[in-house]
Every structure is written in structure tokens, then in C-alpha cells.
Scaffold this motif. Sequence first.
Motif, short mmCIF file in Angstrom:
data_model
loop_
_atom_site.label_atom_id
_atom_site.label_comp_id
_atom_site.label_asym_id
_atom_site.label_seq_id
_atom_site.Cartn_x
_atom_site.Cartn_y
_atom_site.Cartn_z
N UNK A 1 37.51 29.86 51.97
CA UNK A 1 38.94 29.81 51.67
C UNK A 1 39.68 31.08 52.07
N UNK A 2 38.95 32.14 52.34
CA UNK A 2 39.59 33.38 52.79
C UNK A 2 40.43 34.02 51.70
N UNK A 3 40.99 35.16 52.04
CA UNK A 3 41.83 35.84 51.07
C UNK A 3 43.28 35.51 51.28
N UNK A 4 43.70 35.28 52.50
CA UNK A 4 45.10 34.98 52.76
C UNK A 4 45.35 33.54 53.13
N UNK B 1 30.68 33.97 45.47
CA UNK B 1 32.04 34.47 45.73
C UNK B 1 32.21 34.74 47.22
N UNK B 2 31.18 35.28 47.87
CA UNK B 2 31.27 35.55 49.31
C UNK B 2 31.39 34.25 50.10
N UNK B 3 30.67 33.20 49.68
CA UNK B 3 30.76 31.90 50.37
C UNK B 3 32.16 31.31 50.20
N UNK B 4 32.68 31.36 48.95
CA UNK B 4 34.03 30.84 48.71
C UNK B 4 35.07 31.64 49.48
N UNK B 5 34.91 32.94 49.54
CA UNK B 5 35.85 33.78 50.28
C UNK B 5 35.77 33.45 51.78
#
Length: 188
Positions: free
Chosen positions: A10-13, A3-7
Motif C-alpha cells: 500500500x505504500x506510504x503515499x 508491516x513491511x509487506x503492507x507498506x
Amino acid sequence: MVIDILRALFGTGGNVVRETAEVFRVNAEAADQRRVETQRAALDQMAAEFGAAGRSPFDRIIDGLNRIPRPAMALGTLALFVAAMVDPLWFGERMAGLALVPDPLWWLLGAIVSFYFGARYQVKGQEFQRSIAATLARAPQVVKSVAQLRGLRADSPGAADPGPDADTALRVLTPSDNPALAEWRATA
């Protein structure tokens, strides 16, 4: 951890992958939107400039006068031909009067007509050149399409070739029962 890698990717915003790709390739949707906005702004500006609501009587009169010369010259020339046929003496007197016009005045008239019609001729010529360039740019695609279409004709070599598939080749070469053909043969 996933999840940290995807975030991070792709970021949150925002979308980091999309934003990075837009550095190398223009966002087609945003480019289309900008093109539409530019065209809308140009049309709005033209409507404001040439719209009937914002135009004074002077502007309308001048626009009307600007539209007179071309039709007047064309119709006037046709009228001269008609006059020459209807009343040759009257026409001859007018042409004799034109023979008295000095050469510098003819040159001035030629310059005025050349500038007036030359600008229009240049604009139309440039539009024609652009259309020719666009047509020539499409020529390789048209040649390719025509070649593909000709390859689909029934009488073109290899049109019915089943290719390397042996089963299809055997099925094509092996006769089969055709009830409609048998019935036709029986009636003939």
C-alpha cells in the motif's frame, strides 16, 4: 515483517493495489470527474460564445434573422389558405403570376429550402436514431423485468410454491386457528 509487506503493497503515499487495478479498469470516480469537467468547459465556452454580454448588435440581428424563415414559411402558407377563402379572385391573380416563374428559379428555391431545412432534418433524424438505439439496448432488461413481474402474479404457476422446505410446506397445508375467520363465519 507484516508491516513491511503492507507498506510495500500500500505504500506510504499511494495505494499500489489501487494504482495497479486502475491499469485494468478505469477509475469510475475520476472518469465521472473528467466528464463533469468536460461538460462544464463546453457550457462555459457556449456561454462565452452565445452569452448576451459578449454579443454585438450585429450578432443579435443575424440570430434574429436566422429564426425568421421557418415560422414565416409556415404562417405564409396558412395565410395563403385564408386568402384563397376570403378573396378567391385576388388569390387566383397571385397564383397566375406564380405560373409565370421559370422552372430554373423554382429549382433554385427548392435547393435553398432543401439545404436550409435538410440540415435540421438530418440533425433531428440522427438524434432520433440515437434514441432508438438506446431504447433497443434497454429492451433485454425490460423483457427480463416484465418476466420477473409476471412471475410474481398470484395466478402464475408456482407463485405460492414453498420450494424444497418441508416445514414450510407442512405449515401451509395444516389448517390453523384464525379468530377473525371464526368470528366472520359466526356472523354469516
